[in-house]
Design an enzyme around this catalytic site. Structure first.
Site, PDB file in Angstrom:
ATOM      1  N   GLU A 193       7.671  16.630   0.788  1.00 55.19           N
ATOM      2  CA  GLU A 193       7.768  18.070   0.981  1.00 55.19           C
ATOM      3  C   GLU A 193       9.217  18.575   0.964  1.00 55.19           C
ATOM      4  OE1 GLU A 193       5.501  20.233   1.055  1.00 55.19           O
ATOM      5  OE2 GLU A 193       3.636  19.151   1.431  1.00 55.19           O
ATOM      6  N   GLU A 252       0.673  -4.907   5.598  1.00 60.83           N
ATOM      7  CA  GLU A 252       1.529  -4.594   6.740  1.00 60.83           C
ATOM      8  C   GLU A 252       1.997  -5.846   7.480  1.00 60.83           C
ATOM      9  OE1 GLU A 252      -0.964  -3.783  10.684  1.00 60.83           O
ATOM     10  OE2 GLU A 252      -1.318  -2.252   9.155  1.00 60.83           O
TER      11      GLU A 252
END
Length: 294
Positions: free
Chosen positions: A82, A113
């Site tokens: 953004e 992960e």
């Protein structure tokens, strides 16, 4: 070790979750969500320290890098993505890395992960250095991918910070600055995309927004470096010019076009009654801060 994490505990308020009405579930979730901003507020001092580090990095040619897995990684990527349209910065200035790579944005990559080395390798791939700030994000505070990234970032001399939802977290001990927003047990046990994820989103909003304010990307409370990449943003750009200067729509549109559809120089042109070239020169001398051009 999971039983020691508050994010993994059962919430006594939701023990009968499967026996509640839809409205009761929604009200309970809403009540629990309302506790998140207060938990974030307790970490304001640490968030402030991170923002100061990011502003310093930006001014010295450094970057902000978010590193996470699963929900945490996706939130980092969301915040980073953004920044270019909102603040007119290069896509490389704020970046998000997720365990498992781009595929993991849309679909969980099982086991990604747990690979500590890949966190290090992903930072190496973007040539992390001492000018950068690396923020590791993990609700549990113990994700190996994030641990590996933070360890490597420390080795190269980067500024490191962590965002977790458990106190005394592993990543908090590795990072130079630890943000530990303890949101407590989730309504749905262990589902850290809920309160923990909300807290992370709030903290990331603060870090990126406050850092951009710190480098002149905001005038008053207006996003003056917004990129007019679609019709909505073109109109928003004109409204920003109107709000910042007090001119009418037609005048704002005229200066918007004269300034090559760049909001910030258009505002300076109106406020100082100068040409586009003069506005650019004044902005350069003021390091991009409109207030300092006057």
């Amino acid at each position: 070790m999971l039983e020691k994490l508050t994010t993994e505990l059962r919430n006594p308020k939701s023990m009968e979750l499967d026996n509640k009405s839809i409205k009761e579930v929604l009200l309970l979730m809403n009540e629990e969500d309302a506790t998140v901003p207060l938990a974030v507020k307790k970490e304001i001092d640490n968030i402030e320290s991170v923002v100061k580090g990011v502003v310093k990095a930006f001014k010295n040619g450094g970057r902000l890098i978010y590193v996470g897995a699963g929900t945490s990684g996706r939130l980092g990527i969301l915040d980073a993505s953004e920044c270019p349209p909102t603040f007119g910065v290069e896509p490389t200035l704020v970046q998000g890395l997720i365990a498992g790579g781009e595929k993991a944005i849309l679909k969980a990559i099982e086991g990604a992960e747990d690979d500590e080395e890949s966190g290090q390798l992903d930072l190496k791939a973007i040539s992390i250095n001492e000018k950068d700030v690396v923020v590791g994000i993990a609700a549990s505070g113990r994700t190996p991918y994030v641990i590996g990234a933070l360890k490597y970032a420390n080795e190269v001399g980067a500024t490191t910070a962590s965002i977790s939802n458990n106190k005394h977290s592993v990543i908090g001990k590795i990072a130079q600055i630890a943000i530990e927003v303890e949101t407590g047990p989730e309504v749905l046990t262990g589902s850290t995309r809920l309160k923990a994820g909300t807290a992370q989103k709030l903290v990331l909003n603060m870090i990126s927004t406050a850092s951009m304010i710190g480098i002149g990307k905001v005038y008053e409370n207006l996003m003056v470096d917004v990129q007019p990449t679609n019709k909505k943003l073109v109109e928003r750009s004109k409204r920003i010019i109107m709000e910042a200067t007090g001119v009418d729509y037609d005048t704002a549109q005229t200066y918007f076009l004269r300034a090559n559809q760049e909001v910030k120089p258009a505002i300076v042109m109106i406020l100082l009654n100068c040409s586009y070239e003069e506005a650019l020169d004044k902005l350069e001398k003021s390091n991009g801060f409109i207030r300092n051009t006057k």
